[in-house]
Design an enzyme around this catalytic site. Structure first.
Site, PDB file in Angstrom:
ATOM      1  N   ARG A  51     111.841  74.837 138.108  1.00 23.17           N
ATOM      2  CA  ARG A  51     110.591  75.343 138.426  1.00 23.17           C
ATOM      3  C   ARG A  51     109.568  74.927 137.299  1.00 23.17           C
ATOM      4  O   ARG A  51     108.457  74.392 137.866  1.00 23.17           O
ATOM      5  CB  ARG A  51     110.760  76.782 138.324  1.00 23.17           C
ATOM      6  CG  ARG A  51     110.266  77.670 139.439  1.00 23.17           C
ATOM      7  CD  ARG A  51     110.805  78.983 139.270  1.00 23.17           C
ATOM      8  NE  ARG A  51     111.921  79.163 140.241  1.00 23.17           N
ATOM      9  CZ  ARG A  51     111.905  79.553 141.566  1.00 23.17           C
ATOM     10  NH1 ARG A  51     110.541  79.746 142.054  1.00 23.17           N
ATOM     11  NH2 ARG A  51     112.846  79.626 142.190  1.00 23.17           N
ATOM     12  N   THR A  52     109.907  75.123 136.244  1.00 21.48           N
ATOM     13  CA  THR A  52     108.774  74.686 135.253  1.00 21.48           C
ATOM     14  C   THR A  52     108.796  73.058 134.998  1.00 21.48           C
ATOM     15  O   THR A  52     107.293  72.689 135.209  1.00 21.48           O
ATOM     16  CB  THR A  52     109.535  75.119 133.929  1.00 21.48           C
ATOM     17  OG1 THR A  52     109.618  76.526 133.894  1.00 21.48           O
ATOM     18  CG2 THR A  52     108.307  74.888 132.716  1.00 21.48           C
ATOM     19  N   LYS A  80     123.985  62.417 122.582  1.00 18.36           N
ATOM     20  CA  LYS A  80     124.551  61.504 121.432  1.00 18.36           C
ATOM     21  C   LYS A  80     124.391  62.037 120.015  1.00 18.36           C
ATOM     22  O   LYS A  80     124.767  61.290 119.213  1.00 18.36           O
ATOM     23  CB  LYS A  80     124.157  60.405 121.728  1.00 18.36           C
ATOM     24  CG  LYS A  80     124.614  59.709 123.057  1.00 18.36           C
ATOM     25  CD  LYS A  80     124.197  58.133 123.366  1.00 18.36           C
ATOM     26  CE  LYS A  80     124.229  57.828 124.650  1.00 18.36           C
ATOM     27  NZ  LYS A  80     123.032  57.820 125.189  1.00 18.36           N
ATOM     28  N   ARG A 101     111.237  71.523 126.869  1.00 18.80           N
ATOM     29  CA  ARG A 101     112.003  72.630 126.905  1.00 18.80           C
ATOM     30  C   ARG A 101     113.251  72.543 126.345  1.00 18.80           C
ATOM     31  O   ARG A 101     113.959  71.547 126.269  1.00 18.80           O
ATOM     32  CB  ARG A 101     112.398  72.801 128.634  1.00 18.80           C
ATOM     33  CG  ARG A 101     113.330  74.196 128.927  1.00 18.80           C
ATOM     34  CD  ARG A 101     112.471  75.272 129.274  1.00 18.80           C
ATOM     35  NE  ARG A 101     113.330  75.936 129.850  1.00 18.80           N
ATOM     36  CZ  ARG A 101     112.439  77.150 130.601  1.00 18.80           C
ATOM     37  NH1 ARG A 101     111.336  76.798 130.892  1.00 18.80           N
ATOM     38  NH2 ARG A 101     113.330  78.242 130.917  1.00 18.80           N
ATOM     39  N   HIS A 129     106.763  80.800 125.732  1.00 16.97           N
ATOM     40  CA  HIS A 129     106.775  79.861 127.009  1.00 16.97           C
ATOM     41  C   HIS A 129     105.294  80.120 126.989  1.00 16.97           C
ATOM     42  O   HIS A 129     104.977  80.557 128.164  1.00 16.97           O
ATOM     43  CB  HIS A 129     107.665  80.636 128.121  1.00 16.97           C
ATOM     44  CG  HIS A 129     107.886  79.715 129.286  1.00 16.97           C
ATOM     45  ND1 HIS A 129     107.337  78.412 129.368  1.00 16.97           N
ATOM     46  CD2 HIS A 129     108.379  80.078 130.375  1.00 16.97           C
ATOM     47  CE1 HIS A 129     107.630  78.150 130.612  1.00 16.97           C
ATOM     48  NE2 HIS A 129     108.302  78.988 131.167  1.00 16.97           N
TER      49      HIS A 129
END
Ligand SMILES: [Zn+2]
Lengths: 304, 139
Positions: A51-52, A80, A101, A129
């Site tokens: 969504r974001t 990695k 994120r 957020h």
């Protein structure tokens, strides 16, 4: 160069400015369709949040820009073992702005200390957020025309709900906002928010376990999801998740112009029957998320 | 009363809360010194009742930030030729780096080992330090 890591990085006048740009974008989107021609947004999603991510990507496309990035850690260099700092350093050669994120708290802050291009925190674990908070603020402003003097009900998981904590922080900077904190005893607002934000600023608030009792006085009702992963015990989750479900019957006593928000996705805390109520604004809210992100990208890229 | 001889050239850390002298000894890395160091615990104090004292028989560079973070009420006496020459003012530092570690298991510092552990003083009155990354309170 500016970043957005925490909603409080922005002053209230900067927030007002973002809201006014977002309103202008909604009013005349064509004017903005080429503002970011030739610019690239990198969406670095070290944990998935479709969504974001889509909201950021749609925002950049609507400004005429392009998007690159990854949507989970498995497909990124961090799988990695590359550090956040190295990743953003390299991405800085390919893109003009980053939306990040990350499951770990403070990762976007680390990124902003090392990056040559602006960083937007698109959620760091249970911490911040800020673009969700901007979305909430834009929606409240568009629906109510002001922040001052509003009575804002926050319902559900107030203990772990970061969106609630940030929204309280942001709204507490306006005048005479009253908070009504509605939650089961197990999920009440943390002490430090009461002490360091509400009491420190002398802000009026009440705590209650009953949504019905306070419904008539609310101007805004912000519902949140009670998340399974917040509980160690499945029985507690099952017992509490249904405690605060918004239904058309519950809304009978609400003001005619109250607005209902929810950061989405919802599970069952708002009955689908509420969707057709004109006070239900959570889908409009999701749409507003794109517009405020457009305004934010313009601001951080210093596009006039 | 037991006596510990006074020092000619060195440092005396006084007014340490009783029982915390050894913790400060370790925090300052005094166990790595080769000079004479005395940790006196439960000394009589008019002001505090009981207190700890540390005497260091050498002029070393002390990290005053560690002392300020540990307890800003500690007094530092720098002794030269048997005379107390100066008392640096001890204050809680605005920022401490790699003195304590963030204990939040969700903090980015738990996965990125090379990051410095930095804390900022966010509430002077209550001596609250918070991790600059995740904002957790230092414990
Ligand atoms: Zn931390």
């Amino acid at each position: 160069m500016r970043n957005l890591i925490d909603i409080l990085d922005l002053t209230t006048s900067e927030i007002d400015e973002l809201i006014s740009v977002a309103n202008d974008i909604i009013e005349s989107p064509k004017k903005y369709a080429h503002k970011c021609d030739g610019k690239k947004l990198a969406t670095l999603f070290f944990e998935p949040s479709t969504r974001t991510r889509l909201s950021f990507e749609a925002a950049m496309y609507e400004l005429g820009g392009n998007v690159l990035g990854f949507s989970e850690a498995q497909s990124s260099s961090s799988a990695k073992g590359e550090s956040v700092a190295d990743t953003v350093k390299v991405v800085g050669y390919y893109a003009d702005i980053i939306a990040m994120r990350h499951p770990k708290e403070g990762a976007p802050m680390v990124a902003s200390m090392k990056s040559d291009i602006p960083i937007i925190n698109a959620g760091d674990g249970g911490h911040n957020h800020p673009t969700q908070t901007l979305t909430d603020l834009l929606t409240i402003y568009r629906e109510k025309g002001r922040f001052d003097g509003l009575t804002v009900g926050l319902c559900g998981d107030l203990k772990f709900g970061r969106t609630v904590h940030s929204l309280i922080g942001a709204l507490s900077r306006y005048n005479n906002v009253k908070f009504v904190l509605i939650s089961p005893n197990e999920l009440t607002i943390p002490e430090y928010i009461k002490k360091e934000v509400l009491e420190a600023k002398n802000i009026e608030f009440v705590e209650t376990a009953s949504l019905d009792e306070v419904m008539p006085e609310l101007d805004v009702l912000y519902m949140t999801r009670v998340q399974r992963e917040r509980f160690f015990n499945e029985q507690d989750y099952i017992r509490l998740k249904d405690s605060y479900i918004l239904t058309p019957e519950k809304l009978l006593s609400a003001k005619k112009d109250m607005c209902i928000l929810h950061p989405l996705p919802r599970v069952n805390e708002i009955s689908v029957a509420v969707d057709s109520d004109p006070r239900a604004k959570y889908f409009v809210q999701a749409q507003n998320g794109k517009y405020i992100r457009m305004a934010l990208i313009l601001k951080l890229l210093e596009v006039e | 009363m037991m006596t510990v001889s006074s020092i000619e050239n060195g440092i005396v850390l006084d007014h340490i809360a009783a029982g915390r002298g050894m913790d400060l000894y370790k925090a300052l890395g005094l166990d790595e010194l080769s000079c004479l160091v005395a940790v006196i615990t439960n000394a009589y104090s008019k002001k505090m009742g009981r207190k700890d004292i540390i005497k260091i028989d050498a002029e070393i560079d002390l990290n005053l930030d560690i002392i300020g973070y540990f307890d800003p009420n500690i007094t530092v006496n720098i002794i030269k030729d048997g005379v107390n020459t100066k008392k640096p003012k001890i204050e809680p530092p605005e920022r401490i780096e790699n003195i304590i570690r963030c204990k939040n298991p969700r903090c980015i510092t738990t996965v990125e080992q090379e990051l410095p552990h930095v804390f900022k003083l966010t509430d002077r009155e209550n001596m609250v330090y918070r991790c600059i990354y995740c904002e957790s309170k230092a414990k």
